[in-house]
Motif scaffolding. Structure first.
Motif, short mmCIF file in Angstrom:
data_model
loop_
_atom_site.label_atom_id
_atom_site.label_comp_id
_atom_site.label_asym_id
_atom_site.label_seq_id
_atom_site.Cartn_x
_atom_site.Cartn_y
_atom_site.Cartn_z
N LYS A 1 0.83 -1.21 0.00
CA LYS A 1 0.00 0.00 0.00
C LYS A 1 0.87 1.26 0.00
O LYS A 1 0.59 2.23 -0.71
N ALA A 2 1.94 1.24 0.81
CA ALA A 2 2.82 2.42 0.88
C ALA A 2 3.46 2.69 -0.49
O ALA A 2 3.58 3.84 -0.91
N ARG B 1 0.84 4.18 -2.71
CA ARG B 1 0.52 5.53 -2.22
C ARG B 1 1.59 6.55 -2.65
O ARG B 1 1.30 7.68 -3.01
N HIS C 1 0.66 9.78 -4.65
CA HIS C 1 0.93 11.06 -4.01
C HIS C 1 1.82 11.94 -4.89
O HIS C 1 1.74 13.16 -4.85
N TRP D 1 0.62 1.27 -9.93
CA TRP D 1 0.08 0.59 -8.74
C TRP D 1 0.42 -0.89 -8.71
O TRP D 1 0.18 -1.56 -7.72
N THR E 1 4.25 10.04 2.62
CA THR E 1 3.02 10.03 1.81
C THR E 1 1.88 9.29 2.51
O THR E 1 0.75 9.32 2.05
N MET E 2 2.20 8.63 3.62
CA MET E 2 1.15 7.91 4.38
C MET E 2 0.51 8.90 5.36
O MET E 2 0.65 8.79 6.58
N THR E 3 -0.20 9.85 4.78
CA THR E 3 -0.75 10.95 5.58
C THR E 3 -1.91 10.48 6.46
O THR E 3 -2.41 9.37 6.28
N GLY F 1 -4.98 9.21 8.18
CA GLY F 1 -6.17 8.53 7.66
C GLY F 1 -5.90 7.55 6.53
O GLY F 1 -6.78 6.81 6.12
N SER F 2 -4.66 7.55 6.00
CA SER F 2 -4.39 6.72 4.83
C SER F 2 -4.31 5.23 5.16
O SER F 2 -4.46 4.38 4.29
N HIS F 3 -4.02 4.89 6.40
CA HIS F 3 -3.85 3.48 6.76
C HIS F 3 -4.05 3.37 8.26
O HIS F 3 -3.99 4.40 8.97
#
Ligand SMILES: Cc1ncc(COP(=O)(O)O)c(C=O)c1O
Length: 395
Positions: free
Chosen positions: A104-105, A108, A112, A119, A262-264, A266-268
């Motif tokens: 996921k990172a 993302r 981002h 992906w 980039t894992m802001t 709420g993202s995970h």
């Protein structure tokens, strides 16, 4: 038949207690545990530092969720970043979950940076990344996928050690290359250092991220804190679990600042990830792993164990055709028509616990605290197991 789903079969052996590298079954029979919960109990069973860390934390605070700051999480993350390539850490509960977070990172990061079309991940044949639908799809192991419908899209699998196949698989949609530095479940297959360097160079050339799955190889298992350190190749993202907290469920995704940032909010997320109990044990486990000389001992023990096993293999080449691995992640390649299960069963009859892997390999993943006595005992047990197999084939 009992009330459990039969997905693990119905194991007949169960243990009452453990101490160091030993496990005691309900009848008091003592086994040397060279499975260590499948590379989990790095400090063996009932290590006093882990017991007291858990007890102390249990009396103060178990769980609060990530809606609140957890100081031991920050402390452990800072320590991990201080001793690795990483600048940011996300905590979860298992290896599969760490790999999901890592993939996921990677996705993302590209989204981002204005490239949401990137992906897909390129993965390697023979890999194992866990049992969620996405991670089964990453490994595309038909046996594990059987009965679970079509694999999830987003993973392109290529043979390992074949750069042209890998380069051919890269498209404008590729986000990441994913690899285990040593394929564990796949049969203790180390990736060559040159190949790892090529993966890094290719990722850089095409603007891809390099993701290492160090769920099994990490936290001292190979004699370095992380196995990729042997090659000098650093990933952008790494998944860890298993030995991270010596048996308390915990996983982690480590990433460079470019990715982590980039894992802001709420993202995970994860309800249990990095809870106070897990962090107390993980920090205590890390104290021991990073204490002076600890990893050097793992290297020495690994060499001594491999040397002993090689002698057994030399005496029984028709049963063990090779020894491979690094540090205390060692595989014995069992020669057909014998099977790893047969050798593992015979080893258990000789009071030694091991784990099977792919390619007819029997794995030894002992606690990292073993010394000469345990190594000698394990080698003797494998010798006896080989004799049992040799005798049974004469019958
Ligand atoms: C390399 C690797 N990745 C991921 C996993 C999945 O970890 P878990 O079983 O904790 O979900 C494993 C488990 O064996 C593993 O060896």
């Amino acid at each position: 038949m009992n009330a459990l789903m039969p997905n693990y079969g119905y194991p007949t052996v169960s243990f009452e207690r453990g101490e160091g590298a030993y496990l005691f079954d309900m009848d008091g029979r003592c086994y040397l545990d060279f499975a260590a919960g499948i590379a989990v109990n790095s400090l063996g069973h009932s290590h006093p530092a882990l017991v007291s860390a858990l007890q102390e934390q249990a009396e103060r605070l178990w769980h609060v969720s990530n809606l609140y700051a957890i100081p031991d999480q920050v402390r452990f993350a800072e320590r991990l970043c201080g001793l690795s390539f990483a600048d940011g850490v996300f905590f979860c509960n298992s290896g599969t979950e760490a790999m999901e977070g890592a993939v996921k990172a990677a996705r993302r990061f590209h989204a981002h940076n204005g490239q949401p079309e990137k992906w897909r991940s390129i993965t390697l044949e023979g890999s194992f990344h866990g049992r969620t639908i996405a991670m089964l799809s990453a490994s595309k192991n038909t046996k594990h996928l059987d009965g679970f419908g079509d694999p999830a899209d987003g993973f392109d699998i290529v043979p390992g050690h074949n750069m042209s196949a890998l380069r051919d698989a890269i498209t404008l949609e590729t986000a990441a290359i994913v690899a285990e530095p040593i394929q564990g479940e796949g049969g203790l297959r180390p990736l060559e250092e040159d190949y790892l360097r090529n993966l890094r160079a290719t990722a850089d050339e095409f603007g891809l991220l390099l993701v290492f799955d160090e769920v099994q190889t990490g936290f001292g298992r190979t004699g370095k804190l992380f196995a990729h350190e042997w090659s000098g190749v650093t990933p952008d993202v790494m998944a860890c679990a298993k030995g991270i907290a010596g048996g308390f469920p915990c996983g982690a995704v480590l990433a460079t600042d470019a990715v982590a940032s980039t894992m802001t909010a709420g993202s995970h997320g994860s309800t249990f990830g990095g809870n106070p109990l897990a962090m107390a044990v993980a920090n205590a486990n890390f104290d021991v792993l990073t204490s002076e000389g600890f990893l050097d001992n793992v290297v020495c023990s690994g060499e001594a164990l491999q040397a002993g096993l090689r002698e057994v293999a030399d005496r029984h080449p028709d049963i063990i055709s090779g020894i491979r691995g690094k540090g205390l992640m060692i595989g014995m390649v069992v020669a057909a028509p014998f099977t790893n299960t047969q050798l593992g069963d015979a080893a258990r009859d000789a009071d030694l616990l091991t784990v099977v892997a792919g390619e007819n390999v029997l794995r030894m993943l002992p606690p990292l605290i073993i010394g000469d006595e345990e190594i000698k005992q394990a080698v003797d047990a494998i010798e006896r197991a080989c004799q049992t197999l040799a005798t049974s084939s004469d019958d």
